[in-house]
Design a protein around this motif. Structure first.
Motif, short mmCIF file in Angstrom:
data_model
loop_
_atom_site.label_atom_id
_atom_site.label_comp_id
_atom_site.label_asym_id
_atom_site.label_seq_id
_atom_site.Cartn_x
_atom_site.Cartn_y
_atom_site.Cartn_z
N ALA A 220 0.82 29.35 -12.43
CA ALA A 220 1.61 28.33 -13.08
C ALA A 220 2.71 27.93 -11.84
N THR A 221 2.99 27.06 -11.49
CA THR A 221 3.97 26.64 -10.40
C THR A 221 4.48 25.18 -10.63
N ALA A 222 5.71 24.98 -10.27
CA ALA A 222 6.42 23.70 -10.25
C ALA A 222 6.38 22.82 -9.04
N MET A 223 6.36 21.66 -9.17
CA MET A 223 6.25 20.97 -7.78
C MET A 223 7.30 19.78 -8.03
N PRO A 224 8.14 19.27 -6.98
CA PRO A 224 8.83 18.22 -7.03
C PRO A 224 8.05 16.97 -7.19
N GLY A 225 8.58 15.90 -7.96
CA GLY A 225 7.90 14.42 -7.99
C GLY A 225 8.53 13.55 -6.78
N MET A 226 7.74 12.54 -6.87
CA MET A 226 7.96 11.56 -5.64
C MET A 226 9.39 10.80 -6.05
N GLU A 227 9.92 10.59 -7.26
CA GLU A 227 10.97 9.98 -7.85
C GLU A 227 12.03 11.18 -7.87
N GLU A 228 13.44 10.67 -7.56
CA GLU A 228 14.37 11.94 -7.96
C GLU A 228 14.54 12.16 -9.68
N GLY A 229 14.57 13.50 -9.69
CA GLY A 229 14.60 13.94 -11.02
C GLY A 229 13.36 14.16 -11.67
N ARG A 230 12.27 13.84 -11.09
CA ARG A 230 11.08 14.15 -11.86
C ARG A 230 10.35 15.47 -11.08
N TYR A 231 9.54 15.87 -12.06
CA TYR A 231 8.66 17.34 -11.46
C TYR A 231 7.63 17.38 -12.43
#
Length: 331
Positions: A220-231
């Protein structure tokens, strides 16, 4: 899944990019033989595929020859190269210009069907052997892996449109099995010069059941999204690290940072990756912390890999809690 979407990579690019080998395709129903059969090291010429017919623009291509290789970068995926002149395991990456004009590749892979069975399937669309995108997996009506060969049947209607004209193939094939393609290291999402080491799982367990098949979440890992506030949080059935892609039989991606979370299924067993809004029947609780994302899941929902009306969905059940560390990514 009944729509035909085989990938046949056109040959003009075959000679120039054969060494890159990034294509992916599906595994389908095993006629006989096991999805875990180990590849051998065939070195002889590929015999003419007498029962396989190939034509471009309505004109028969003549004799077609083939060799096959396991590509471990996409699970149990067999890359089968067909060419218009005799080829061997030693010469498949040095096809002549003439052969390249009549060459193409079909990939068959072990897959998880929506009914929960493990099967052999194929399918995906690629412009050449170096580029690939997920596509709907289609069951093979016949496919077998033995110690030194792969054999199967392509149905009528398998075609690929290209600038060189429509390429069509159909019929039975049997190709010698060559040494496997090399396993590429997974690169860190922030530093592409560094290999992504697996991240230890924190918390859990999280139970995953897909169409009645029980699986264990091991990464399990988390990754930031391309849009601010998204992940997004990536849950996998194999350990994984902070790489852009996750190499695993099944990957569940939970998109967060918007009013309604999304869910997508991917991995080598499932050709999907299309996000769908999480249904109320699946509860998703997520909290950003200094340690990453605290995620709690409970419930079930149906997931359609591409949104086609009438397609059989996967039933996805998730239960449990864990903390997914937030990865750094060079976006």
């Amino acid at each position: 899944m009944k729509r035909l979407v085989l990938i046949i990579a056109t040959a003009g690019a075959l000679a120039s990019v054969a060494c890159k080998k990034k294509t992916e395709a599906g595994g389908g129903a095993a006629a006989s033989g096991s999805a875990s059969a180990a590849p051998a090291t065939a070195t002889g010429d590929a015999g003419a595929q007498k029962d396989l017919k190939a034509a471009r623009g309505g004109q028969a291509l003549g004799a077609v020859y083939a060799v096959a290789r396991l590509d471990p970068n996409y699970g149990k995926t067999y890359a089968i190269v067909f060419a218009g002149e005799p080829i061997t395991c030693a010469t498949v990456d040095q096809l002549s210009e003439k052969a390249a004009e009549q060459a193409f590749e079909v990939r068959v892979r072990e897959a998880l069907a929506p009914d929960g069975s493990i099967t052999w399937a194929y399918g995906q669309v690629a412009a050449n052997l170096g580029a690939t995108v997920p596509a709907n997996l289609e069951k093979m009506t016949a496919f077998e892996v033995t110690a030194d060969r792969v054999s199967g049947t392509l149905p009528a209607g398998v075609a690929h449109e290209s600038a060189n004209g429509k390429l069509e193939v159909a019929g039975a094939f049997s190709a010698p099995l060559c040494p496997a393609l090399p396993l590429r290291p997974e690169r860190d999402a922030k530093d592409r010069h560094k290999e992504a080491a697996p991240v230890p799982l924190t918390g859990g367990p999280v139970e995953l059941v897909i169409s009645g098949k029980r699986l264990e979440i091991k990464g399990a890992t988390a990754m930031p999204g391309m849009e601010e506030g998204r992940y997004e949080v990536r849950l996998s059935t194999e350990p994984h690290g902070c790489s852009m892609g996750v190499r695993s039989d099944v990957v569940v991606t939970i998109g967060l940072g918007r009013e309604t979370p999304t869910l997508a299924l991917g991995g080598t067993w499932i050709s999907g990756d299309m996000g769908a809004d999480v249904e109320p029947s699946l509860e998703v609780k997520a909290k950003r912390t200094d340690a990453g994302v605290e995620l709690t899941l409970a419930g079930a929902m149906d997931y359609n890999v591409d949104g086609r009306p009438g397609a059989q969905p996967y039933k996805v059940e998730l239960k449990g809690s864990l903390t997914a560390p937030m990865c750094e990514a060079d976006l």
